[in-house]
Write a protein that holds these residues in place. Structure first.
Motif, PDB file in Angstrom:
ATOM      1  N   ALA A  18      -3.924   1.313   6.529  1.00 44.31           N
ATOM      2  CA  ALA A  18      -3.369   0.289   7.431  1.00 44.31           C
ATOM      3  C   ALA A  18      -2.007  -0.177   6.987  1.00 44.31           C
ATOM      4  O   ALA A  18      -1.229  -0.674   7.766  1.00 44.31           O
ATOM      5  CB  ALA A  18      -4.325  -0.897   7.505  1.00 44.31           C
ATOM      6  N   CYS A  19      -1.689  -0.018   5.674  1.00 44.33           N
ATOM      7  CA  CYS A  19      -0.398  -0.512   5.190  1.00 44.33           C
ATOM      8  C   CYS A  19       0.609   0.597   4.995  1.00 44.33           C
ATOM      9  O   CYS A  19       1.670   0.382   4.450  1.00 44.33           O
ATOM     10  CB  CYS A  19      -0.591  -1.257   3.866  1.00 44.33           C
ATOM     11  N   GLY A  20       0.304   1.803   5.377  1.00 43.92           N
ATOM     12  CA  GLY A  20       1.252   2.900   5.195  1.00 43.92           C
ATOM     13  C   GLY A  20       0.739   3.862   4.155  1.00 43.92           C
ATOM     14  O   GLY A  20      -0.456   4.011   3.948  1.00 43.92           O
ATOM     15  N   ARG A  21       1.674   4.508   3.405  1.00 44.84           N
ATOM     16  CA  ARG A  21       1.275   5.480   2.401  1.00 44.84           C
ATOM     17  C   ARG A  21       1.984   5.210   1.090  1.00 44.84           C
ATOM     18  O   ARG A  21       3.023   4.569   1.053  1.00 44.84           O
ATOM     19  CB  ARG A  21       1.609   6.897   2.879  1.00 44.84           C
ATOM     20  N   GLU A  22       1.430   5.747   0.030  1.00 50.32           N
ATOM     21  CA  GLU A  22       2.026   5.582  -1.277  1.00 50.32           C
ATOM     22  C   GLU A  22       2.553   6.917  -1.758  1.00 50.32           C
ATOM     23  O   GLU A  22       2.107   7.976  -1.339  1.00 50.32           O
ATOM     24  CB  GLU A  22       0.996   5.048  -2.276  1.00 50.32           C
ATOM     25  N   ASP A  23       3.528   6.856  -2.692  1.00 51.20           N
ATOM     26  CA  ASP A  23       4.133   8.077  -3.204  1.00 51.20           C
ATOM     27  C   ASP A  23       3.114   9.018  -3.817  1.00 51.20           C
ATOM     28  O   ASP A  23       3.253  10.233  -3.755  1.00 51.20           O
ATOM     29  CB  ASP A  23       5.186   7.731  -4.266  1.00 51.20           C
ATOM     30  N   ALA A  24       2.061   8.459  -4.425  1.00 47.99           N
ATOM     31  CA  ALA A  24       1.068   9.302  -5.086  1.00 47.99           C
ATOM     32  C   ALA A  24       0.348  10.204  -4.101  1.00 47.99           C
ATOM     33  O   ALA A  24      -0.214  11.228  -4.478  1.00 47.99           O
ATOM     34  CB  ALA A  24       0.062   8.435  -5.828  1.00 47.99           C
ATOM     35  N   GLN A  25       0.385   9.831  -2.829  1.00 44.12           N
ATOM     36  CA  GLN A  25      -0.322  10.617  -1.820  1.00 44.12           C
ATOM     37  C   GLN A  25       0.554  11.676  -1.200  1.00 44.12           C
ATOM     38  O   GLN A  25       0.099  12.466  -0.388  1.00 44.12           O
ATOM     39  CB  GLN A  25      -0.821   9.680  -0.714  1.00 44.12           C
ATOM     40  N   HIS A 161       6.717   1.911  11.902  1.00 44.64           N
ATOM     41  CA  HIS A 161       5.511   2.157  11.104  1.00 44.64           C
ATOM     42  C   HIS A 161       5.520   1.310   9.836  1.00 44.64           C
ATOM     43  O   HIS A 161       4.489   0.774   9.425  1.00 44.64           O
ATOM     44  CB  HIS A 161       5.409   3.637  10.739  1.00 44.64           C
ATOM     45  N   VAL A 162       6.693   1.192   9.199  1.00 45.24           N
ATOM     46  CA  VAL A 162       6.798   0.382   7.986  1.00 45.24           C
ATOM     47  C   VAL A 162       6.512  -1.084   8.305  1.00 45.24           C
ATOM     48  O   VAL A 162       5.967  -1.820   7.483  1.00 45.24           O
ATOM     49  CB  VAL A 162       8.195   0.540   7.352  1.00 45.24           C
ATOM     50  N   LEU A 167       0.080   2.588  13.469  1.00 45.09           N
ATOM     51  CA  LEU A 167      -0.362   3.238  12.231  1.00 45.09           C
ATOM     52  C   LEU A 167      -1.509   4.223  12.426  1.00 45.09           C
ATOM     53  O   LEU A 167      -2.033   4.760  11.459  1.00 45.09           O
ATOM     54  CB  LEU A 167      -0.780   2.167  11.210  1.00 45.09           C
ATOM     55  N   SER A 168      -1.903   4.464  13.654  1.00 49.31           N
ATOM     56  CA  SER A 168      -2.950   5.440  13.921  1.00 49.31           C
ATOM     57  C   SER A 168      -2.478   6.388  15.005  1.00 49.31           C
ATOM     58  O   SER A 168      -1.492   6.124  15.707  1.00 49.31           O
ATOM     59  CB  SER A 168      -4.242   4.741  14.364  1.00 49.31           C
TER      60      SER A 168
END
Length: 420
Positions: A18-25, A161-162, A167-168
Protein backbone atom coordinates in the motif's frame (compact mmCIF):
# COMPACT_ATOMS: atom_id res chain seq x y z
CA UNK A 1 -17.75 -2.06 -17.50
CA UNK A 2 -15.03 0.16 -18.89
CA UNK A 3 -11.75 -1.66 -19.29
CA UNK A 4 -8.70 -0.47 -17.42
CA UNK A 5 -5.02 -0.62 -18.34
CA UNK A 6 -3.97 -4.12 -17.22
CA UNK A 7 -0.48 -4.55 -15.78
CA UNK A 8 0.97 -7.45 -13.60
CA UNK A 9 4.36 -7.75 -11.91
CA UNK A 10 6.52 -10.09 -13.93
CA UNK A 11 8.99 -11.09 -11.26
CA UNK A 12 7.52 -12.65 -8.11
CA UNK A 13 10.13 -10.81 -6.05
CA UNK A 14 8.63 -7.45 -7.07
CA UNK A 15 5.60 -6.90 -4.86
CA UNK A 16 3.47 -3.78 -4.44
CA UNK A 17 2.34 -2.81 -0.98
CA UNK A 18 0.00 0.00 0.00
CA UNK A 19 2.94 2.35 0.55
CA UNK A 20 4.89 1.56 -2.60
CA UNK A 21 8.06 -0.52 -2.92
CA UNK A 22 11.44 -0.71 -1.29
CA UNK A 23 14.85 -0.96 -2.91
CA UNK A 24 15.36 -4.43 -1.44
CA UNK A 25 12.51 -5.67 -3.60
CA UNK A 26 13.90 -4.33 -6.83
CA UNK A 27 15.50 -6.53 -9.47
CA UNK A 28 19.27 -6.14 -9.78
CA UNK A 29 20.51 -4.12 -12.74
CA UNK A 30 21.57 -6.01 -15.81
CA UNK A 31 25.27 -6.74 -16.23
CA UNK A 32 26.82 -3.77 -18.04
CA UNK A 33 27.77 -4.43 -21.65
CA UNK A 34 31.31 -3.48 -22.56
CA UNK A 35 31.02 -0.84 -25.29
CA UNK A 36 32.74 -1.47 -28.59
CA UNK A 37 34.51 1.72 -29.58
CA UNK A 38 33.75 5.21 -28.31
CA UNK A 39 31.80 8.20 -29.48
CA UNK A 40 33.45 11.52 -30.19
CA UNK A 41 30.04 13.14 -30.54
CA UNK A 42 29.91 12.82 -34.30
CA UNK A 43 28.04 9.54 -34.21
CA UNK A 44 26.21 10.38 -30.99
CA UNK A 45 25.33 8.23 -28.01
CA UNK A 46 22.26 6.03 -28.32
CA UNK A 47 20.54 7.64 -25.33
CA UNK A 48 21.44 11.27 -26.15
CA UNK A 49 18.05 12.21 -27.60
CA UNK A 50 16.10 10.47 -24.86
CA UNK A 51 18.24 12.07 -22.16
CA UNK A 52 17.64 15.56 -23.54
CA UNK A 53 13.90 15.05 -23.67
CA UNK A 54 13.88 13.66 -20.13
CA UNK A 55 15.93 16.54 -18.73
CA UNK A 56 13.87 19.18 -20.53
CA UNK A 57 10.54 17.73 -19.47
CA UNK A 58 11.36 17.13 -15.83
CA UNK A 59 12.90 20.61 -15.49
CA UNK A 60 9.91 22.34 -17.11
CA UNK A 61 7.42 20.27 -15.13
CA UNK A 62 9.16 21.02 -11.83
CA UNK A 63 9.31 24.72 -12.73
CA UNK A 64 5.58 24.78 -13.49
CA UNK A 65 4.78 23.30 -10.08
CA UNK A 66 7.01 25.86 -8.35
CA UNK A 67 5.52 28.81 -10.26
CA UNK A 68 1.92 27.79 -9.64
CA UNK A 69 0.02 29.63 -6.94
CA UNK A 70 0.75 27.58 -3.77
CA UNK A 71 -2.89 27.97 -2.71
CA UNK A 72 -3.96 26.02 -5.79
CA UNK A 73 -1.87 23.04 -4.63
CA UNK A 74 -2.70 23.09 -0.92
CA UNK A 75 -4.81 19.96 -1.36
CA UNK A 76 -1.86 17.63 -1.92
CA UNK A 77 -1.71 14.60 0.41
CA UNK A 78 -0.39 15.02 3.94
CA UNK A 79 3.36 15.68 4.16
CA UNK A 80 3.46 16.78 0.52
CA UNK A 81 4.17 20.35 -0.55
CA UNK A 82 4.53 21.79 -4.07
CA UNK A 83 8.29 21.99 -3.51
CA UNK A 84 8.56 18.35 -2.48
CA UNK A 85 6.53 17.29 -5.52
CA UNK A 86 8.71 19.47 -7.78
CA UNK A 87 11.86 17.87 -6.38
CA UNK A 88 10.42 14.37 -6.89
CA UNK A 89 9.98 15.18 -10.60
CA UNK A 90 13.24 17.09 -10.91
CA UNK A 91 15.32 14.29 -9.38
CA UNK A 92 14.04 11.55 -11.68
CA UNK A 93 17.00 9.22 -12.23
CA UNK A 94 18.05 7.94 -15.64
CA UNK A 95 18.65 4.17 -15.78
CA UNK A 96 18.78 3.32 -19.49
CA UNK A 97 19.89 -0.29 -18.79
CA UNK A 98 17.23 -1.06 -16.20
CA UNK A 99 14.03 -2.82 -17.27
CA UNK A 100 11.02 -2.60 -15.00
CA UNK A 101 7.63 -4.30 -15.10
CA UNK A 102 4.29 -3.90 -13.42
CA UNK A 103 1.25 -6.07 -13.99
CA UNK A 104 3.25 -8.01 -16.61
CA UNK A 105 3.88 -4.93 -18.79
CA UNK A 106 7.11 -3.04 -19.28
CA UNK A 107 7.35 0.43 -17.77
CA UNK A 108 8.83 3.68 -19.11
CA UNK A 109 8.96 5.07 -15.56
CA UNK A 110 9.10 3.39 -12.19
CA UNK A 111 9.05 4.62 -8.60
CA UNK A 112 10.96 3.57 -5.51
CA UNK A 113 10.25 4.20 -1.85
CA UNK A 114 13.36 3.29 0.19
CA UNK A 115 13.32 2.43 3.89
CA UNK A 116 15.08 5.71 4.58
CA UNK A 117 15.41 8.85 2.51
CA UNK A 118 13.17 10.39 -0.10
CA UNK A 119 11.22 8.37 -2.68
CA UNK A 120 12.31 8.85 -6.26
CA UNK A 121 11.34 8.16 -9.86
CA UNK A 122 13.33 6.28 -12.49
CA UNK A 123 13.32 6.52 -16.28
CA UNK A 124 13.87 2.96 -17.53
CA UNK A 125 15.24 1.22 -20.60
CA UNK A 126 11.89 1.38 -22.39
CA UNK A 127 11.80 5.17 -22.12
CA UNK A 128 15.25 5.48 -23.66
CA UNK A 129 14.45 3.05 -26.47
CA UNK A 130 11.15 4.75 -27.25
CA UNK A 131 12.63 8.25 -27.59
CA UNK A 132 16.05 7.50 -29.04
CA UNK A 133 15.04 8.41 -32.61
CA UNK A 134 13.40 11.78 -31.83
CA UNK A 135 15.55 14.37 -33.68
CA UNK A 136 16.04 16.76 -30.77
CA UNK A 137 19.04 18.47 -32.37
CA UNK A 138 17.36 19.38 -35.66
CA UNK A 139 13.64 19.65 -34.95
CA UNK A 140 12.05 23.05 -34.45
CA UNK A 141 11.02 23.63 -30.83
CA UNK A 142 7.34 23.43 -31.78
CA UNK A 143 7.90 19.82 -32.88
CA UNK A 144 9.51 18.99 -29.54
CA UNK A 145 6.65 20.38 -27.42
CA UNK A 146 4.31 17.36 -27.81
CA UNK A 147 7.06 15.06 -26.49
CA UNK A 148 7.69 17.39 -23.54
CA UNK A 149 4.02 17.33 -22.59
CA UNK A 150 3.65 13.56 -23.05
CA UNK A 151 6.68 12.87 -20.86
CA UNK A 152 5.33 15.34 -18.29
CA UNK A 153 2.08 13.35 -18.18
CA UNK A 154 3.96 10.11 -17.56
CA UNK A 155 6.17 11.67 -14.89
CA UNK A 156 3.15 12.98 -13.00
CA UNK A 157 1.43 9.60 -13.41
CA UNK A 158 4.36 7.89 -11.71
CA UNK A 159 4.56 10.63 -9.07
CA UNK A 160 0.90 9.95 -8.26
CA UNK A 161 1.85 6.43 -7.14
CA UNK A 162 4.38 7.90 -4.70
CA UNK A 163 1.56 10.11 -3.36
CA UNK A 164 -0.44 6.94 -2.66
CA UNK A 165 -2.67 7.08 -5.74
CA UNK A 166 -3.45 4.06 -7.94
CA UNK A 167 -1.46 1.46 -6.04
CA UNK A 168 -3.29 -1.55 -7.45
CA UNK A 169 -4.04 -2.86 -10.91
CA UNK A 170 -7.69 -1.97 -10.38
CA UNK A 171 -6.98 1.65 -9.40
CA UNK A 172 -4.00 2.40 -11.65
CA UNK A 173 -6.30 4.50 -13.85
CA UNK A 174 -6.60 6.98 -10.97
CA UNK A 175 -2.91 7.84 -11.32
CA UNK A 176 -3.56 8.72 -14.97
CA UNK A 177 -6.57 10.75 -13.92
CA UNK A 178 -4.51 12.64 -11.33
CA UNK A 179 -1.89 13.52 -13.95
CA UNK A 180 -4.54 14.76 -16.37
CA UNK A 181 -6.37 16.70 -13.65
CA UNK A 182 -3.21 18.37 -12.36
CA UNK A 183 -2.13 19.57 -15.79
CA UNK A 184 -5.52 20.38 -17.34
CA UNK A 185 -7.53 21.69 -14.41
CA UNK A 186 -4.95 23.00 -11.91
CA UNK A 187 -1.89 24.22 -13.82
CA UNK A 188 -3.61 25.17 -17.08
CA UNK A 189 -6.23 27.26 -15.29
CA UNK A 190 -3.90 29.25 -13.03
CA UNK A 191 -3.90 32.47 -15.08
CA UNK A 192 -3.03 36.10 -14.47
CA UNK A 193 -4.68 38.89 -16.47
CA UNK A 194 -3.07 42.31 -16.04
CA UNK A 195 -4.13 45.57 -17.65
CA UNK A 196 -3.59 49.31 -17.63
CA UNK A 197 -5.11 52.20 -19.53
CA UNK A 198 -1.76 53.95 -19.99
CA UNK A 199 1.92 53.01 -20.11
CA UNK A 200 5.00 55.27 -20.04
CA UNK A 201 5.59 56.84 -23.45
CA UNK A 202 9.11 55.40 -23.62
CA UNK A 203 7.81 51.85 -23.18
CA UNK A 204 8.34 50.17 -26.60
CA UNK A 205 4.77 48.88 -26.51
CA UNK A 206 3.29 52.36 -26.16
CA UNK A 207 0.53 53.04 -28.70
CA UNK A 208 -0.22 56.70 -29.38
CA UNK A 209 -4.04 56.94 -29.59
CA UNK A 210 -3.77 60.04 -31.77
CA UNK A 211 -1.51 58.46 -34.35
CA UNK A 212 -2.61 56.52 -37.41
CA UNK A 213 -0.45 53.40 -37.67
CA UNK A 214 0.48 51.93 -41.02
CA UNK A 215 -1.25 48.59 -40.43
CA UNK A 216 -4.28 49.97 -38.61
CA UNK A 217 -7.64 49.35 -40.23
CA UNK A 218 -9.10 51.96 -37.90
CA UNK A 219 -7.92 54.41 -35.26
CA UNK A 220 -7.26 53.30 -31.72
CA UNK A 221 -10.46 53.26 -29.69
CA UNK A 222 -10.43 55.03 -26.32
CA UNK A 223 -11.79 51.96 -24.51
CA UNK A 224 -8.90 49.79 -25.70
CA UNK A 225 -6.21 49.17 -23.06
CA UNK A 226 -2.98 47.22 -22.61
CA UNK A 227 -3.33 43.55 -21.59
CA UNK A 228 -0.98 40.79 -20.43
CA UNK A 229 -2.59 37.32 -20.20
CA UNK A 230 -0.16 34.86 -18.65
CA UNK A 231 -0.52 31.25 -17.60
CA UNK A 232 1.49 31.39 -14.43
CA UNK A 233 2.82 27.80 -14.22
CA UNK A 234 3.93 27.45 -17.86
CA UNK A 235 4.65 31.09 -18.80
CA UNK A 236 2.71 30.89 -22.07
CA UNK A 237 1.05 34.24 -22.65
CA UNK A 238 -0.73 36.65 -24.94
CA UNK A 239 0.18 40.35 -24.99
CA UNK A 240 -2.34 42.81 -26.44
CA UNK A 241 -1.36 46.47 -26.81
CA UNK A 242 -4.43 48.66 -27.19
CA UNK A 243 -5.92 46.27 -29.69
CA UNK A 244 -9.38 47.22 -30.91
CA UNK A 245 -10.16 43.50 -31.12
CA UNK A 246 -10.35 43.35 -27.33
CA UNK A 247 -12.51 46.46 -27.20
CA UNK A 248 -15.02 45.34 -29.83
CA UNK A 249 -15.34 41.57 -29.57
CA UNK A 250 -16.63 39.65 -26.55
CA UNK A 251 -14.45 36.53 -26.51
CA UNK A 252 -15.86 34.12 -23.91
CA UNK A 253 -12.44 33.05 -22.60
CA UNK A 254 -11.38 36.70 -22.29
CA UNK A 255 -14.56 37.64 -20.43
CA UNK A 256 -13.93 34.74 -18.03
CA UNK A 257 -10.39 35.92 -17.34
CA UNK A 258 -11.62 39.45 -16.66
CA UNK A 259 -14.22 38.06 -14.26
CA UNK A 260 -11.59 35.99 -12.41
CA UNK A 261 -13.05 32.68 -13.55
CA UNK A 262 -10.70 29.71 -14.13
CA UNK A 263 -10.10 29.15 -17.82
CA UNK A 264 -7.59 27.01 -19.72
CA UNK A 265 -4.64 28.95 -21.14
CA UNK A 266 -4.77 26.95 -24.37
CA UNK A 267 -7.33 29.29 -25.88
CA UNK A 268 -5.37 32.50 -25.57
CA UNK A 269 -1.84 31.08 -25.82
CA UNK A 270 -2.64 29.57 -29.23
CA UNK A 271 -5.05 32.24 -30.39
CA UNK A 272 -2.65 34.39 -32.49
CA UNK A 273 -1.42 31.36 -34.43
CA UNK A 274 -4.85 29.91 -35.04
CA UNK A 275 -6.17 33.31 -36.13
CA UNK A 276 -3.41 33.51 -38.71
CA UNK A 277 -4.25 30.17 -40.25
CA UNK A 278 -1.41 28.01 -38.93
CA UNK A 279 -2.46 24.39 -39.45
CA UNK A 280 -0.70 22.93 -36.42
CA UNK A 281 -0.22 25.71 -33.86
CA UNK A 282 2.14 25.12 -30.98
CA UNK A 283 2.96 27.02 -27.82
CA UNK A 284 5.70 29.63 -28.29
CA UNK A 285 8.76 29.51 -26.01
CA UNK A 286 10.22 32.90 -26.84
CA UNK A 287 9.62 36.53 -26.01
CA UNK A 288 9.71 39.39 -28.48
CA UNK A 289 10.00 43.10 -27.76
CA UNK A 290 6.62 44.85 -27.42
CA UNK A 291 7.88 47.13 -30.19
CA UNK A 292 7.35 44.28 -32.65
CA UNK A 293 3.90 43.59 -31.21
CA UNK A 294 2.87 47.15 -32.10
CA UNK A 295 3.82 46.44 -35.73
CA UNK A 296 1.35 43.58 -35.96
CA UNK A 297 -1.94 44.33 -37.67
CA UNK A 298 -3.88 43.36 -34.54
CA UNK A 299 -1.26 44.51 -32.00
CA UNK A 300 -1.30 41.24 -30.08
CA UNK A 301 1.11 38.31 -30.05
CA UNK A 302 2.07 35.15 -28.19
CA UNK A 303 4.76 35.68 -25.57
CA UNK A 304 6.66 33.54 -23.08
CA UNK A 305 7.63 34.49 -19.52
CA UNK A 306 9.87 32.50 -17.21
CA UNK A 307 9.16 32.63 -13.48
CA UNK A 308 11.44 33.18 -10.50
CA UNK A 309 10.30 33.38 -6.83
CA UNK A 310 11.48 36.54 -5.01
CA UNK A 311 11.85 37.80 -1.43
CA UNK A 312 11.48 34.59 0.55
CA UNK A 313 8.88 33.29 -1.89
CA UNK A 314 6.50 36.17 -1.14
CA UNK A 315 6.51 37.40 -4.74
CA UNK A 316 6.94 35.87 -8.18
CA UNK A 317 8.79 37.54 -11.03
CA UNK A 318 7.55 36.65 -14.52
CA UNK A 319 10.30 37.58 -16.97
CA UNK A 320 10.31 37.64 -20.76
CA UNK A 321 13.75 37.92 -22.37
CA UNK A 322 15.16 38.05 -25.88
CA UNK A 323 18.73 38.18 -27.17
CA UNK A 324 19.25 40.32 -30.28
CA UNK A 325 22.29 41.00 -32.43
CA UNK A 326 22.44 44.67 -33.44
CA UNK A 327 24.69 47.22 -35.16
CA UNK A 328 25.72 50.35 -33.26
CA UNK A 329 26.23 53.83 -34.75
CA UNK A 330 29.76 52.88 -35.85
CA UNK A 331 28.59 49.78 -37.68
CA UNK A 332 29.97 47.42 -35.03
CA UNK A 333 27.89 44.40 -34.11
CA UNK A 334 26.84 43.99 -30.49
CA UNK A 335 24.65 41.61 -28.54
CA UNK A 336 21.59 43.19 -26.95
CA UNK A 337 19.13 41.93 -24.40
CA UNK A 338 15.46 42.82 -24.08
CA UNK A 339 13.77 42.08 -20.76
CA UNK A 340 10.21 42.63 -19.55
CA UNK A 341 9.42 41.83 -15.92
CA UNK A 342 6.08 41.50 -14.13
CA UNK A 343 6.16 41.10 -10.34
CA UNK A 344 3.08 39.63 -8.67
CA UNK A 345 2.23 38.23 -5.22
CA UNK A 346 3.16 34.58 -4.75
CA UNK A 347 -0.01 33.43 -2.96
CA UNK A 348 -2.94 35.65 -3.77
CA UNK A 349 -6.16 35.10 -5.67
CA UNK A 350 -8.51 37.67 -7.17
CA UNK A 351 -7.57 41.31 -7.80
CA UNK A 352 -4.27 42.87 -6.76
CA UNK A 353 -1.84 45.57 -7.96
CA UNK A 354 1.40 44.55 -9.65
CA UNK A 355 4.43 46.23 -11.19
CA UNK A 356 5.78 45.91 -14.72
CA UNK A 357 9.18 47.12 -15.91
CA UNK A 358 11.20 46.94 -19.12
CA UNK A 359 14.85 47.08 -20.11
CA UNK A 360 16.58 47.12 -23.48
CA UNK A 361 20.37 47.14 -23.32
CA UNK A 362 20.69 48.66 -26.82
CA UNK A 363 17.39 50.48 -27.40
CA UNK A 364 17.69 48.55 -30.63
CA UNK A 365 14.41 49.62 -32.20
CA UNK A 366 15.62 53.21 -32.59
CA UNK A 367 17.47 54.29 -35.74
CA UNK A 368 21.21 53.76 -35.31
CA UNK A 369 21.81 57.50 -35.76
CA UNK A 370 19.29 58.51 -33.11
CA UNK A 371 21.08 60.47 -30.35
CA UNK A 372 18.87 58.71 -27.77
CA UNK A 373 20.32 55.36 -28.78
CA UNK A 374 21.68 53.42 -25.82
CA UNK A 375 20.31 51.45 -22.90
CA UNK A 376 16.59 51.95 -22.32
CA UNK A 377 15.15 51.41 -18.87
CA UNK A 378 11.47 51.81 -18.16
CA UNK A 379 10.99 51.90 -14.41
CA UNK A 380 8.29 49.83 -12.76
CA UNK A 381 4.79 51.11 -13.48
CA UNK A 382 1.52 49.94 -11.96
CA UNK A 383 -0.85 47.47 -13.61
CA UNK A 384 -4.05 45.92 -12.26
CA UNK A 385 -4.16 42.13 -12.19
CA UNK A 386 -6.70 39.45 -11.48
CA UNK A 387 -5.57 35.89 -10.83
CA UNK A 388 -7.77 32.84 -11.17
CA UNK A 389 -7.28 29.14 -10.55
CA UNK A 390 -9.10 25.97 -9.59
CA UNK A 391 -7.70 24.62 -6.32
CA UNK A 392 -6.78 20.99 -5.79
CA UNK A 393 -9.46 20.41 -3.17
CA UNK A 394 -10.56 16.85 -3.89
CA UNK A 395 -7.50 14.64 -3.33
CA UNK A 396 -9.79 12.05 -1.70
CA UNK A 397 -11.25 11.48 -5.20
CA UNK A 398 -8.00 9.79 -6.20
CA UNK A 399 -7.36 7.72 -3.06
CA UNK A 400 -8.85 4.29 -2.52
CA UNK A 401 -11.22 2.48 -4.87
CA UNK A 402 -14.34 4.65 -4.71
CA UNK A 403 -15.77 5.95 -7.99
CA UNK A 404 -15.18 9.52 -9.10
CA UNK A 405 -17.82 12.08 -8.16
CA UNK A 406 -16.21 15.25 -9.57
CA UNK A 407 -17.90 16.11 -12.92
CA UNK A 408 -14.57 16.74 -14.69
CA UNK A 409 -13.14 13.42 -13.51
CA UNK A 410 -16.30 11.51 -14.42
CA UNK A 411 -16.14 12.96 -17.94
CA UNK A 412 -12.42 12.19 -18.18
CA UNK A 413 -13.11 8.58 -17.20
CA UNK A 414 -15.91 8.30 -19.74
CA UNK A 415 -13.84 9.64 -22.65
CA UNK A 416 -10.30 8.60 -21.63
CA UNK A 417 -10.06 5.66 -24.01
CA UNK A 418 -11.96 7.35 -26.85
CA UNK A 419 -10.24 8.95 -29.80
CA UNK A 420 -12.94 9.63 -32.35
Amino acid sequence: MKSRSILVIAAAALMLCACGREDAQRAQPATPVTPEGTSSGGGGFGDENSMKLLNWSKALTAASIRRANPTALKGLPADWTPERLAKLIENTAAEPRREAYRYNRELMFDYRIPKSGEPHLVATALFFRAHSAVPVNSNHSSQIEPYIREIRTKLLHEAAHVLGIGLSEKTDYKARAFSAFLTTEILAKNNVLCSTAEVPTNYPGYVDPNMKYENDKQNVKPESVYYWMINRPTGFALQALRSNDFADIKYSWFEDLKAGKPRSYGTFALWPQTQKGVESPEYIRYFQSPFFVTLDEHRWASQYYKGTPLANDERLSLVGTDEISDLNRDGQRRNCQVEEKLEIPMSQQGEYPAALSFRDSCNFHLNSDDPNRGQLTVGAFAVKCIESFRPLSSISEFLGEQAFTDPWLKEWERTNDQYD
